[in-house]
Design a protein around this motif. Structure first.
Motif, PDB file in Angstrom:
ATOM      1  N   ARG A 239     -26.041  87.128  41.482  1.00 27.76           N
ATOM      2  CA  ARG A 239     -26.887  88.308  41.735  1.00 27.76           C
ATOM      3  C   ARG A 239     -26.905  88.652  43.217  1.00 27.76           C
ATOM      4  NH1 ARG A 239     -32.852  88.145  39.845  1.00 27.76           N
ATOM      5  NH2 ARG A 239     -32.567  90.365  39.670  1.00 27.76           N
ATOM      6  N   ALA A 240     -26.707  89.925  43.520  1.00 27.11           N
ATOM      7  CA  ALA A 240     -26.771  90.353  44.914  1.00 27.11           C
ATOM      8  C   ALA A 240     -28.210  90.223  45.432  1.00 27.11           C
ATOM      9  CB  ALA A 240     -26.295  91.793  45.039  1.00 27.11           C
ATOM     10  N   GLU A 241     -29.171  90.151  44.503  1.00 23.21           N
ATOM     11  CA  GLU A 241     -30.571  90.016  44.911  1.00 23.21           C
ATOM     12  C   GLU A 241     -30.894  88.613  45.404  1.00 23.21           C
ATOM     13  OE1 GLU A 241     -29.507  91.388  42.163  1.00 23.21           O
ATOM     14  OE2 GLU A 241     -30.732  93.062  41.485  1.00 23.21           O
ATOM     15  N   LYS A 278     -18.206  86.949  43.245  1.00 21.79           N
ATOM     16  CA  LYS A 278     -18.377  88.367  42.921  1.00 21.79           C
ATOM     17  C   LYS A 278     -19.864  88.629  42.919  1.00 21.79           C
ATOM     18  CE  LYS A 278     -14.408  90.382  41.810  1.00 21.79           C
ATOM     19  NZ  LYS A 278     -13.983  91.763  42.026  1.00 21.79           N
ATOM     20  N   GLU A 279     -20.302  89.525  43.768  1.00 23.08           N
ATOM     21  CA  GLU A 279     -21.729  89.829  43.780  1.00 23.08           C
ATOM     22  C   GLU A 279     -22.038  90.863  42.719  1.00 23.08           C
ATOM     23  OE1 GLU A 279     -23.897  90.415  47.494  1.00 23.08           O
ATOM     24  OE2 GLU A 279     -22.152  89.577  48.514  1.00 23.08           O
ATOM     25  N   GLY A 280     -23.031  90.585  41.897  1.00 21.48           N
ATOM     26  CA  GLY A 280     -23.462  91.550  40.904  1.00 21.48           C
ATOM     27  C   GLY A 280     -24.110  92.739  41.594  1.00 21.48           C
ATOM     28  N   ALA A 281     -24.412  93.767  40.825  1.00 18.38           N
ATOM     29  CA  ALA A 281     -24.975  94.957  41.446  1.00 18.38           C
ATOM     30  C   ALA A 281     -26.276  95.361  40.763  1.00 18.38           C
ATOM     31  CB  ALA A 281     -23.955  96.087  41.409  1.00 18.38           C
ATOM     32  N   GLY A 282     -26.869  94.434  40.055  1.00 17.56           N
ATOM     33  CA  GLY A 282     -28.170  94.724  39.481  1.00 17.56           C
ATOM     34  C   GLY A 282     -28.092  95.292  38.085  1.00 17.56           C
ATOM     35  N   ALA A 283     -27.839  94.462  37.092  1.00 14.70           N
ATOM     36  CA  ALA A 283     -27.886  94.877  35.694  1.00 14.70           C
ATOM     37  C   ALA A 283     -28.111  93.620  34.874  1.00 14.70           C
ATOM     38  CB  ALA A 283     -26.597  95.573  35.276  1.00 14.70           C
ATOM     39  N   CYS A 286     -25.555  92.144  32.437  1.00 14.34           N
ATOM     40  CA  CYS A 286     -24.381  91.434  32.951  1.00 14.34           C
ATOM     41  C   CYS A 286     -24.513  89.922  32.829  1.00 14.34           C
ATOM     42  CB  CYS A 286     -24.093  91.830  34.393  1.00 14.34           C
ATOM     43  SG  CYS A 286     -23.396  93.476  34.503  1.00 14.34           S
ATOM     44  N   SER A 295     -17.861  93.655  34.335  1.00 14.11           N
ATOM     45  CA  SER A 295     -18.359  93.944  35.672  1.00 14.11           C
ATOM     46  C   SER A 295     -17.421  93.370  36.744  1.00 14.11           C
ATOM     47  CB  SER A 295     -19.766  93.377  35.830  1.00 14.11           C
ATOM     48  OG  SER A 295     -20.294  93.716  37.073  1.00 14.11           O
TER      49      SER A 295
END
Lengths: 599, 157
Positions: A239-241, A278-283, A286, A295
Motif C-alpha cells: 500500500r502506498a499509504e 510495486k506501490e498500490g494506488a489505493g483500492a 486489490c 494492478s
C-alpha cells in the motif's frame, strides 16, 4: 541462534507507525543528544526498532539491560530517564505501565499480561532489532533458513511446508504448501512470486508492523518460495499509504542485494532472485489476488473469474504464487524449526500463530501474536486488558469487512480458521475489533456495507448493485423508517450476492449483515418496531435533553453548542430545542454535572 | 504546485514517460510520479501520458479514476484526512468528520475555494490506539474530541 554481542547497552524506542505519529522519532534525537551532553553516549546505543505492539501506551521506550518498559514517553521525560534510570539506576515510576486490574505499576515488559500471554515467534525480533540494518537480522539467525534450503531439493522444501500445515494468513486459509506445489508443477515460464502487502482492512495493521519491524523475514520467505517453486522474480505489492513500510522494504532490498542475499547466484548457489516493489494506488479490491495482479500489470484492479487459478495463469498469464506478508514471514521459522515442530503450535487444522490487531473498546489496543486455538476471552481479557471504561462487552468483530460479529456468549470460541467460519465470522487478516454496549450493531453493519459498497470495483452486478441496495435498506432502518419486510429483503439479497459475486469482496460483503442478524436480531427489531436505537448511536433515533434537577445553569453547554440549540441563562436551568439540535453530543461531552441525558 | 497553466508538454512528465515507456505495466507508476510532480492530474497531463505511453486517453482515465490515490482536481495546501477505520468508527469518527465538514464548509473529498484545505477520509491509517484520529499533512491528532477541532484547524489557517 547466534546471540549478538552488544558492546553498548541498548535503548529501544518503538518506531512503529502508531508511536512515530505520537513523536517517537523526536525521542530518538533527544535521547542521543541528552546522552551526549552527559558524556554517556559511549555506554548506550539508541535504536528505533519496529512496532512493539503495545500501541495504546505509545510512544514506548525499553531499557534493554533490565527490560524496563516506559509508556507514553515525551521529550520532556528524556532528561529524567537518563539521569535517574541510566545514571542512578532508579526507576522513573510515573512512566511505568499501570496494570488496569489492581492499579499496580509494572516495570518489566515480561511481567505485563499483554506480553505474557502471547506466543511471539513472528514478532519476536520486531522491537528487538534495527529493521534498517541487515546485520542485526543476520546476527539473530536471519537468512540461515535460506542457506539451509540450498542443501535441500526444492521439492523437499515444499514437503516441509506441507508437513507444517501452514495455511495462508491472508484470510482464506488455503494450505500454503499445496499452493507452492501447484505453482511448481504448472507449465509456463517465468514463474512469479507475489507478496501481498496491500493490507486494506480497516482496523488491521499486522502486515505493516511485520514489514516495518522485520522486513528481511519477508524477503527471506519470498526467496525460499522462489527457490522451492522455481521462480527468479518476486513482487511485493504494498500500500502506498504505508510510507514507512515502503521505505524500510527498499532499504532491506538494497542491503540484501549488497550482501549477496538477493541478485545473481545467491550465496554462491545456482539460484538467482530479484524482488521488485510495486506501490498500490489505493483500492481495497486489490487485496484480491487476480485484481492485485491486474494492478501490477498497470490496469484497473478488477478481479477475473476463475478457473484458471493464478497458480496456473497469474501475473502476465504465467504461473504465480501469491501469499501475504505474514505467510512469508512464517517460512524461515518453519525451515529452521522443521515442519513437524511448527505443527505442534496451534491446533490440529490451524497450526502456528496468528498476529491479531486488537482495536475498538479495549484497554490494550495493539498487536498481539497468539497461538491458534486460544480463546477469544483470553485474548480480550488477558492480553487486551478488558473493556475500556469498565463497560460491558457486547461482541467481537473479527476478519475485517468480510468478517462477522461474535456475541459475548460465544467468547470461549477458539480462534482458528474453521471455528470462526462456523460461527459466521472469519479469520480474515486478523483484525479484531472489540465492541461494547455503546456500539449499535445495525450501525456497524451499515459501516461495513458502506465500505464494501465504496470499494466494490463495479465489474459484477451482484456486488455493485447488491451492496448498494443493502446499504440503502440499512440506512432506512437506522433512520427509523424500516419495516420487517426490509429484513426479508436483506436476507434474500445476502444469499444472492454471496452466491453470485465474482470475487471474495462481493461473496463476503453480506457477512456483517448476516452475522448481526444471526446474533443481534433484537437490535434490528428495536430500530424497526420501537423506532429506538438501544445503544444511542443512530442520530435520527436519539435526542438530547437537560435534566433540570442536575443542571447548575453554568452556561458551559450553551457556549459550546455549535448550532445554538440550547437556551437559558446563568441561574436558570437550560433547555435543548430539538429542532435546532444536530445531535453532535458536544453538550454531553462538556457538561460537568452529567445533566445532559440521551433518550 | 496546485495549479497548472500550460498547454505545452510538461517537461518533467515527459522525462517520467520516457523512463518508463518500455516497462510493461508502468502506467500506474507514471501516473504516481506525474502527480507527485504536478500536484494533481489535469487533463493536459492525462493527454500527454496517453500519447507518450501509446495508450488511449480512456484507458488512462480508467486507471486514474479507479484508484483513490489519483486526483483530477487541484488539491488544497493542507490535506486533512479523517481515519474511518473500524476502531475510529466505534470511537466516534463520524461525528469528527461531520464537525470538520461544518467548520470548513466543504464535504469530504472536496477542496475549499481558497485552496487552503482538502478534506478526505481514509480507510485506516493503522494508528488504532489513537482512535479517533485525523492527520493534517504530516501531523497526527489522536484521541480527538469534537470540541478540539476548531483550535486544531485554526493552526493551519
Amino acid at each position: 541462534m547466534i546471540k549478538l554481542a552488544h558492546e553498548k547497552q541498548r535503548i529501544l524506542i518503538c518506531g512503529g507507525t502508531g508511536c512515530i505519529s505520537t513523536g517517537a522519532s523526536n525521542l530518538l534525537e533527544s535521547f542521543k543528544s541528552t546522552l551526549k551532553a552527559k558524556n554517556m553516549d559511549c555506554e548506550y546505543d539508541v535504536i528505533l526498532t519496529g512496532c512493539h505492539g503495545f500501541c495504546e501506551q505509545g510512544p514506548i521506550v525499553i531499557i534493554e539491560k533490565d527490560n524496563t518498559l516506559y509508556c507514553q514517553v515525551t521529550i520532556d521525560d528524556i532528561d529524567e530517564l537518563v539521569s535517574q534510570h541510566l545514571a542512578a539506576n532508579q526507576l522513573v515510576e510515573r512512566l511505568l505501565y499501570i496494570n488496569p486490574i489492581d492499579n499496580r505499576r509494572i516495570s518489566s515488559h515480561k511481567d505485563i499480561n499483554f506480553y505474557k500471554k502471547q506466543h511471539r515467534i513472528l514478532l519476536d525480533l520486531c522491537g528487538k532489532i534495527d529493521p534498517e540494518n541487515i546485520s542485526e537480522y543476520i546476527n539473530h539467525g536471519g537468512y540461515a533458513a535460506l542457506q539451509a534450503c540450498f542443501e535441500q531439493k526444492p521439492t523437499d522444501i515444499i514437503e516441509e511446508i506441507k508437513v507444517s500445515k501452514l495455511r495462508g494468513r491472508g484470510g482464506g486459509g488455503f494450505p500454503a504448501g499445496l499452493k507452492w506445489e501447484y505453482t511448481r508443477n504448472a507449465d509456463g515460464d517465468p514463474k512469479y512470486i507475489i507478496c501481498n502487502a496491500d493490507e486494506g482492512d480497516p482496523g488491521a495493521f499486522m502486515d505493516r508492523s511485520i514489514i516495518e519491524g522485520n522486513p528481511h523475514s519477508v524477503l527471506e520467505g519470498m526467496l525460499i518460495a522462489g527457490y522451492a517453486i522455481g521462480s527468479n522474480i518476486g513482487y511485493i505489492y504494498v500500500r502506498a499509504e504505508y510510507p514507512l513500510a515502503v521505505k524500510r522494504l527498499r532499504i532491506a532490498i538494497d542491503q540484501a542485494e549488497a550482501t549477496g542475499y538477493l541478485g545473481e547466484n545467491i550465496l554462491g548457489s545456482n539460484f538467482s532472485f530479484q524482488i521488485k516493489i510495486k506501490e498500490g494506488a489505493g483500492a481495497f479490491v486489490c487485496g484480491e489476488s487476480s485484481a492485485l495482479m491486474h494492478s501490477i500489470e498497470g490496469h484497473r484492479g478488477m478481479p477475473r473469474s476463475r478457473p484458471p487459478n493464478s497458480t496456473k495463469k497469474g501475473l502476465w498469464s504465467k504461473p504465480t504464487c501469491l501469499n501475504n506478508v505474514e505467510t512469508f514471514a512464517n517460512i524461515p521459522l518453519i525451515i529452521l524449526m522443521g515442519g513437524n515442530e511448527f505443527a505442534k503450535i496451534g491446533t490440529e487444522n490451524s497450526t502456528g500463530t496468528k498476529v491479531l490487531a486488537l482495536t475498538g473498546k479495549i484497554n490494550n489496543t495493539g498487536l498481539a501474536e497468539v497461538p491458534m486455538g486460544i480463546s477469544l476471552r483470553d485474548v480480550i481479557f488477558d492480553i487486551g486488558g478488558g473493556i475500556k471504561d469498565g463497560k460491558k462487552l457486547k461482541a467481537v468483530q473479527i476478519g475485517g469487512p468480510s468478517g462477522g460479529c461474535i456475541p459475548e456468549e460465544m467468547l470461549d470460541l477458539p480462534i482458528d480458521f474453521d471455528s470462526l467460519y462456523k460461527a459466521g465470522a472469519m479469520m480474515g487478516s486478523g483484525g479484531l475489533v472489540v465492541l461494547d454496549e455503546s456500539t449499535c450493531m445495525v450501525d456497524l453493519a451499515k459501516f461495513f456495507l458502506e465500505f464494501t459498497h465504496n470499494e466494490s470495483c463495479g465489474k459484477c452486478t451482484p456486488c455493485r448493485e447488491g451492496t448498494y441496495r443493502m446499504l440503502q435498506i440499512l440506512e432506512k432502518i437506522t433512520d427509523g423508517l424500516g419495516t420487517q419486510d426490509d429484513i426479508i429483503h436483506l436476507e434474500r439479497l445476502s444469499n444472492n450476492i454471496m452466491n453470485s459475486s465474482l470475487c471474495g469482496l462481493g461473496k463476503s460483503a453480506p457477512n456483517p449483515i448476516v452475522s448481526t442478524l444471526r446474533y443481534f436480531r433484537y437490535e434490528y427489531d428495536a430500530h424497526i418496531e420501537d423506532k429506538t436505537c438501544p445503544s444511542g448511536v443512530c442520530k435520527k433515533l436519539i435526542s438530547y435533553r437537560i435534566d433540570s434537577m442536575n443542571c447548575k445553569a453554568c452556561t458551559i453547554c450553551l457556549k459550546h453548542c455549535p448550532s445554538q440549540a440550547i437556551i437559558g441563562e446563568r441561574g436558570k436551568p437550560h433547555l435543548i430545542v430539538s429542532e435546532n439540535c444536530t445531535r453532535c453530543g458536544i453538550c454531553l461531552e462538556k457538561c460537568p454535572f452529567q445533566a445532559v441525558k440521551m433518550g | 504546485m496546485c495549479e497548472l497553466k500550460c498547454n505545452t508538454e510538461h517537461p518533467e512528465v515527459a522525462n517520467i514517460i520516457e523512463a518508463h515507456r518500455n516497462n510493461p505495466g508502468a502506467l500506474i507508476i507514471v501516473l504516481q510520479k506525474a502527480q507527485s510532480v504536478v500536484g494533481y492530474l489535469p487533463k493536459e497531463i492525462i493527454k500527454q501520458i496517453a500519447t507518450g505511453m501509446n495508450l488511449s486517453e480512456s484507458k488512462v482515465y480508467g486507471v486514474a479514476t479507479f484508484y483513490s490515490q489519483f486526483h483530477l482536481t487541484p488539491r488544497g495546501e493542507n490535506i486533512i484526512r479523517v481515519c474511518m477505520g473500524t476502531a475510529c468508527h466505534v470511537r466516534g469518527a463520524v461525528t469528527i468528520l461531520e464537525k470538520l465538514q461544518e467548520q470548513l464548509h466543504i464535504k469530504s473529498g472536496e477542496t475549499s475555494k481558497d485552496l487552503k484545505f482538502t478534506l478526505e477520509t481514509v480507510a485506516c491509517i493503522g494508528a488504532c490506539g489513537l482512535a479517533p484520529v485525523i492527520t493534517i499533512n504530516d501531523d497526527t491528532y489522536g484521541k480527538l474530541k469534537p470540541s478540539q477541532l476548531k483550535d486544531i484547524i485554526n493552526k493551519y489557517r
